[in-house]
Write an enzyme that holds these catalytic residues in place. Structure first.
Site, PDB file in Angstrom:
ATOM      1  N   GLU A 114      14.748  11.484 -11.361  1.00  0.00           N
ATOM      2  CA  GLU A 114      15.561  10.329 -11.727  1.00  0.00           C
ATOM      3  C   GLU A 114      17.016  10.637 -11.369  1.00  0.00           C
ATOM      4  O   GLU A 114      17.550  11.673 -11.765  1.00  0.00           O
ATOM      5  CB  GLU A 114      15.425  10.066 -13.224  1.00  0.00           C
ATOM      6  N   ASP A 125      24.620   5.963 -22.617  1.00  0.00           N
ATOM      7  CA  ASP A 125      24.690   7.411 -22.490  1.00  0.00           C
ATOM      8  C   ASP A 125      25.658   8.045 -23.471  1.00  0.00           C
ATOM      9  O   ASP A 125      26.659   7.456 -23.863  1.00  0.00           O
ATOM     10  CB  ASP A 125      25.103   7.786 -21.059  1.00  0.00           C
ATOM     11  N   TYR A 239       8.371   3.882 -19.925  1.00  0.00           N
ATOM     12  CA  TYR A 239       9.371   4.833 -20.422  1.00  0.00           C
ATOM     13  C   TYR A 239       9.488   4.653 -21.932  1.00  0.00           C
ATOM     14  O   TYR A 239       9.960   3.636 -22.415  1.00  0.00           O
ATOM     15  CB  TYR A 239      10.712   4.554 -19.746  1.00  0.00           C
TER      16      TYR A 239
END
Length: 330
Positions: A114, A125, A239
Site C-alpha cells: 500500500e 492519519d 479492509y
C-alpha cells in the site's frame, strides 16, 4: 496501512463533528485542521492543482500486467498463509528511496504493498503519517511525480501496488483522469478513507473501467447493514479497521477484532485484512490466529524510512523491521 478513520465514509455520520464535511456527504477539502501543522501553500497546490486540459485524453491504458489484488489474496489463502501488506508514504524521504523501498518490500515477500499519496490534510492519519506526508510534499512529491515513479517500478514487482489517497486530490484531477493515470502507472487497487458513501458507487464505476479494485473499509463503528453493503461492493479484499481513531501504533490490538472478523465471514467469502495500530510481531501473530487473511502495517513502517538519519539507514531499518513482521506470519 495502519490508519484509523475518524473521517472515513464508513464511520456513522452521527459520530462526526457537526461541521465535518462528511456529515454533509461532501468530499474533504484542503482546509487545515485545527491543531495540525499546515503544509506550505506551494506544496498543497502541487498536489491538489487540477490536471491540465486534455491531460486525460493523452493517457493510454497500461494493459494487464501482474497479479490483481484479489488474485494475490486468493493465492495467499490457497497456500494457507496470511498476507503481509506493508504501507509506506510516497516521497518520504524522496521518490528514489520510495522506489527502492517498493523493490525491497517486494523482495521480502510482501503480498500487496500500500502506497500513500501525500496530502496536506491527512485527516485519517495520526502524527507519524501526518509528518511523513508533510516531508514528502516539501520534497516535491506531486501526484504526477508519484505516478511517473510507479510506472517505472511496478513492472519490476511481483506483488500488486494499491494507492491510498484522500478524495480531494482525486476530485481535483478528475476522478476518471486519476483512475486512468493510476492504471497507466501499473497500480492495481485504491483505498480512499474519506470517500463519501454517496460517491462510492460512481467512483467504483470509474475504477472498474480502469482495472482498479476499489478496496472499502469497515470499522467497529460501522452499522451491521452498512457493513454488509461495504463487503458486497469492496474489491480486492475487505479492509477491517481495528479501531475508531487515527492511524498510529497501539500497545495492544482491540479484542473486538476477533468478533468483527467472524461477523464479516457470515456475509462474505472475500478476503479480509486488518489494519490500524499494528506494529509488533506479537500483533501480527494475534491477528493471524484470529483468522484474518491479511495484516496491514503502516505507521510503524513509515517510521523506519522517514525518521532515519539518511535514506540508506532508513532502507536498512525497513529491511530489518519488515523481516521481523513477515517472519511472524504463519
Amino acid at each position: 496501512m495502519a490508519f484509523a478513520l475518524k473521517a472515513s465514509l464508513f464511520v456513522s455520520s452521527s459520530a462526526l463533528p457537526l461541521n465535518h464535511p462528511m456529515r454533509r456527504g461532501q468530499a474533504a477539502v484542503a482546509v487545515p485542521t485545527p491543531g495540525r501543522p499546515v503544509v506550505g501553500a506551494v506544496a498543497v497546490a502541487a498536489v491538489t492543482a487540477p490536471a491540465p486540459a486534455g491531460r486525460c485524453a493523452s493517457l493510454s491504458a497500461a494493459g494487464e500486467r501482474g497479479l490483481s489484488v484479489a488474485e494475490a489474496m486468493s493465492r495467499v489463502r490457497a497456500n494457507g498463509k496470511t498476507a503481509f501488506i506493508p504501507y509506506i508514504t510516497a516521497g518520504d524521504p524522496d521518490l528514489a528511496t520510495t522506489a527502492e523501498a517498493l523493490r525491497l518490500l517486494d523482495s521480502l515477500g510482501a503480498d500487496v504493498i500500500e502506497l500513500g499519496l501525500p496530502f496536506s490534510d491527512p485527516s485519517a492519519d495520526g502524527p507519524v503519517i501526518q509528518a511523513s506526508a508533510a516531508r514528502a510534499l516539501a520534497a516535491g512529491a506531486t501526484t504526477d511525480a508519484v505516478m511517473s515513479m510507479l510506472k517505472e517500478v511496478t513492472p519490476e514487482l511481483s506483488c500488486p501496488v494499491v494507492i491510498f489517497s484522500y478524495f480531494n486530490p482525486i476530485v481535483r484531477r478528475g476522478t476518471g483522469c486519476f483512475a486512468a493515470a493510476a492504471e497507466e502507472a501499473g497500480v492495481k487497487g485504491i483505498i480512499i478513507p474519506d470517500l463519501p458513501y454517496e460517491e462510492m458507487h460512481a467512483f467504483r464505476k470509474k475504477a472498474i473501467k480502469n482495472n482498479l479494485e476499489l478496496i472499502l473499509l469497515t470499522t467497529p463503528a460501522t452499522p451491521s447493514e452498512r457493513m454488509k453493503e461495504i463487503t458486497k461492493a469492496s474489491e480486492g479484499f475487505v479492509y477491517l479497521v481495528s479501531v475508531v481513531g487515527v492511524t498510529g501504533a497501539r500497545a495492544t490490538i482491540n479484542p473486538r477484532v476477533k468478533d468483527l472478523l467472524q461477523e464479516i465471514r457470515q456475509v462474505t467469502n472475500k478476503a479480509v485484512a486488518v489494519g490500524f495500530g499494528i506494529s509488533t510481531p506479537e500483533h501480527v501473530r494475534q491477528i493471524a490466529e484470529w483468522g484474518s487473511d491479511g495484516v496491514i502495517i503502516g505507521s510503524a513502517m513509515v517510521k523506519q524510512l522517514g525518521e532515519a538519519n539518511s535514506p540508506r539507514e532508513g532502507l536498512k531499518r525497513l529491511d530489518v523491521y519488515a523481516k521481523s513482521l513477515k517472519n511472524a506470519l504463519p
